[in-house]
Design a protein around this motif. Structure first.
Motif, PDB file in Angstrom:
ATOM      1  N   HIS A  48       9.680  -7.426  -2.937  1.00  0.00           N
ATOM      2  CA  HIS A  48       9.741  -5.759  -2.675  1.00  0.00           C
ATOM      3  C   HIS A  48       8.015  -5.850  -2.815  1.00  0.00           C
ATOM      4  O   HIS A  48       7.090  -6.083  -4.158  1.00  0.00           O
TER       5      HIS A  48
ATOM      6  N   ASP B  63       5.718   1.959  -8.516  1.00  0.00           N
ATOM      7  CA  ASP B  63       6.437   1.170  -7.547  1.00  0.00           C
ATOM      8  C   ASP B  63       7.018  -0.130  -8.433  1.00  0.00           C
ATOM      9  O   ASP B  63       8.372  -0.688  -8.584  1.00  0.00           O
TER      10      ASP B  63
ATOM     11  N   LEU C 161      10.230  -1.129  -9.394  1.00  0.00           N
ATOM     12  CA  LEU C 161      10.699  -2.300  -8.897  1.00  0.00           C
ATOM     13  C   LEU C 161      11.911  -2.751 -10.831  1.00  0.00           C
ATOM     14  O   LEU C 161      12.931  -3.676 -10.612  1.00  0.00           O
TER      15      LEU C 161
END
Length: 95
Positions: A8, A15, A19
């Motif tokens: 990803h 982000d 994650l």
């Protein structure tokens, strides 16, 4: 340069955090202005996730310890000088 975590793409700090956690950061920290019902639902979801993944807190502590070990400069704390307190003269009490 693009950064990928587990396939990803991470384009922001949030982000990377999402994650790393496997969940949105807001799930754990909440959002400003949330209602009591929204807070209750968020906490229920968090409890369900922790019940399904009891190892999660230990894994997060390991990740945090690794960050501290790898980047100690992030935690350099410099005490700020405190301004001197003004001393007010002691006033005598009239008898």
């Amino acid at each position: 340069m693009r950064s990928y975590v587990g396939g990803h793409q991470a384009v922001s700090v949030n982000d990377f955090l999402e994650l790393a956690l496997g969940t949105p950061v807001e799930l754990w920290l909440g959002v400003e202005g949330e209602t009591e019902d929204e807070r209750a639902a968020r906490l229920d979801a968090a409890r369900d996730i922790l019940a399904d993944h009891p190892e999660m807190p230990d894994n997060l502590i390991r990740i945090a310890a690794r960050v501290v070990e790898t980047h100690p400069e992030l935690f350099d704390i410099v005490p700020l000088a405190r301004p001197a307190r003004r001393r007010t003269p002691c006033r005598g009490v009239a008898a």
